[in-house]
Write an enzyme that holds these catalytic residues in place. Structure first.
Site, PDB file in Angstrom:
ATOM      1  CE  LYS A  44      -4.372  -1.240   2.010  1.00 58.65           C
ATOM      2  NZ  LYS A  44      -5.175  -1.227   2.998  1.00 58.65           N
ATOM      3  CE  LYS A  96      -7.187  -7.742  -1.603  1.00 58.32           C
ATOM      4  NZ  LYS A  96      -6.595  -7.527   0.106  1.00 58.32           N
ATOM      5  CE  LYS A 119     -14.346  -3.362   2.314  1.00 62.57           C
ATOM      6  NZ  LYS A 119     -13.716  -3.902   3.040  1.00 62.57           N
TER       7      LYS A 119
HETATM    8  P1  AMP Z   1     -10.968  -5.874   4.320  1.00 67.93           P
HETATM    9  O1  AMP Z   1     -12.920  -5.756   3.309  1.00 67.93           O
HETATM   10  O2  AMP Z   1     -10.014  -5.134   4.112  1.00 67.93           O
HETATM   11  O3  AMP Z   1     -11.803  -5.352   5.891  1.00 67.93           O
HETATM   12  O4  AMP Z   1     -11.266  -7.481   5.081  1.00 67.93           O
HETATM   13  C1  AMP Z   1     -12.052  -8.140   5.055  1.00 67.93           C
HETATM   14  C2  AMP Z   1     -11.934  -9.569   5.578  1.00 67.93           C
HETATM   15  O5  AMP Z   1     -12.386  -9.839   4.762  1.00 67.93           O
HETATM   16  C3  AMP Z   1     -10.353  -9.910   5.979  1.00 67.93           C
HETATM   17  O6  AMP Z   1     -10.636 -11.469   6.494  1.00 67.93           O
HETATM   18  C4  AMP Z   1     -10.307 -10.229   4.585  1.00 67.93           C
HETATM   19  O7  AMP Z   1      -8.972 -11.481   4.874  1.00 67.93           O
HETATM   20  C5  AMP Z   1     -11.305 -10.677   4.368  1.00 67.93           C
HETATM   21  N1  AMP Z   1     -11.289 -10.564   2.028  1.00 67.93           N
HETATM   22  C6  AMP Z   1     -10.822  -9.197   1.689  1.00 67.93           C
HETATM   23  N2  AMP Z   1     -10.796  -9.923   0.247  1.00 67.93           N
HETATM   24  C7  AMP Z   1     -11.092 -10.715  -0.018  1.00 67.93           C
HETATM   25  C8  AMP Z   1     -10.782 -11.573  -1.274  1.00 67.93           C
HETATM   26  N3  AMP Z   1     -10.283 -11.055  -2.109  1.00 67.93           N
HETATM   27  N4  AMP Z   1     -10.750 -13.267  -0.230  1.00 67.93           N
HETATM   28  C9  AMP Z   1     -11.402 -13.441   0.345  1.00 67.93           C
HETATM   29  N5  AMP Z   1     -11.088 -12.867   1.595  1.00 67.93           N
HETATM   30  C10 AMP Z   1     -10.784 -11.365   1.301  1.00 67.93           C
END
Ligand code: AMP
Ligand code: TRP
Length: 329
Positions: A113, A194, A197
């Protein structure tokens, strides 16, 4: 004693299918066990580690809480907003005093990042200490997270062990729980990256609140390859493998099983669209109902905060005392 399960999600954008398959569904599966005691936090302070808009952050914090409830998180599970429990930031400081600069700069997510930017927020570097505080404050035993958070979780256990060894038993040592096949769902347009969002233009990201036409259009434009047959080969054929993983996860099968009987990318895409729409329809409907009643979402968040704050304060008090703070009453 019930098992304490804890996870957090950042309100940096609308929830997407990677969040759902990597963290939310595993969380709901764990929550279905009567022996589990589930706590979920909307990690709004983590959303401040990158450029943000205040009004949008507030809106997304509410949207994330509402979406989690729409996904089937029981309102009796403790859902709260991170910043409403100040013990998190207090404990984060004690953990920053347990971690080293080298450990923080080695975090892959920080490197990714911060790459190419000359104005990164200091909190982006220290963020894993805050995430460790989130987890440790609630005496967490199990943390359902996707693959991208495993390194942060390992750092959390390292810091907890170090603190316990140096200052006396204070923290419960947590362990991660990562789903076997969907730990890292990929972007439909860029199947080597990946699904996230933020960061892409959203064309390859399936958001949980996307309507059926949007889902169909995004899946139709998913990158596959020119081969007429289908096979599960994540390295050689990442686009097909990602769609197979997605289809398998949504229909309770392995990626290979999901491909069996399908002929060609068109058939695979139709099956994926159908499965995604079937999974998301109830979420969208429930979201619309909850959105019309924001007072109910506020009530859930308030009840969650009130239920978990005393435990977080108690753990932080233990840590304060152990580390040598005087604590005049
Ligand atoms: P975040 O959106 O970064 O707050 O992620 C929230 C949760 O979703 C965390 O446990 C991440 O590891 C999981 N996560 C986010 N993107 C992915 C993805 N593309 N595949 C699997 N898990 C994800
Ligand atoms: N850092 C996590 C992410 O970016 C979100 C998060 C914040 C989290 N606090 C947490 C995840 C505690 C698990 C446990 O995805």
């Amino acid at each position: 004693m019930p098992t304490r399960v804890f996870t957090g999600l950042k309100p940096t954008g609308s929830l997407q299918l990677g969040n759902y398959l990597g963290a939310i569904r595993p969380l709901l599966d764990l929550a279905a066990d009567p022996g589990a005691d589930v706590v979920v936090c909307v990690a709004d302070l983590h959303a401040l580690t990158v450029e943000h808009d205040p009004a949008l952050l507030r809106a997304r914090t509410r949207e994330l809480a509402t979406t989690l409830l729409a996904c089937g998180l029981d309102p009796s599970a403790r859902l709260f907003v991170q910043s409403t429990v100040p013990a998190h930031t207090e404990l984060a400081h004690l953990l920053e005093c347990t971690a080293t600069y080298g450990e923080m700069t080695r975090m892959v997510q920080f490197k990714e990042k911060s790459a190419g930017s000359d104005s990164i927020r200091l909190s982006l570097l220290t963020y894993p200490a805050l995430m460790a505080a989130d987890i440790l404050a609630h005496d967490t035993e199990v943390v359902p997270v996707g693959e991208d958070q495993r390194q942060h979780l390992e750092l959390t256990t390292t810091l907890a062990r170090r603190f316990n060894a140096r200052y006396g038993e204070t923290f419960v040592i947590p362990r991660g729980s990562t789903p076997p096949t969907t730990a890292r769902l990929k972007d439909l347009r860029d199947p080597r990256s990946k699904m996230g969002k933020t960061g892409s233009d959203g064309a390859g990201v399936l958001f949980l609140l996307d309507d059926p036409d949007t889902v169909a259009a995004k899946v139709r434009r998913a990158v596959t390859d020119g081969e007429p047959s289908l096979a599960f080969d994540p390295d050689g054929r990442p686009g097909v493998a990602n769609l197979a993983t997605l289809l398998g996860a949504l229909t309770g099968r392995s990626p290979e099983e999901a491909l069996a009987g399908l002929r060609g990318a068109g058939a695979l895409k139709s099956a994926v669209t159908e499965a995604v729409v079937a999974a998301l329809d109830p979420v969208r409907c429930r979201y619309a109902e909850l959105e019309a009643d924001p007072a109910e979402v506020d009530r859930v968040l308030r009840a969650g905060r009130d239920a978990v704050a005393p435990g977080a304060v108690a753990t932080t008090a233990r840590a304060r005392e152990a580390i040598g703070l005087l604590g005049v009453a």
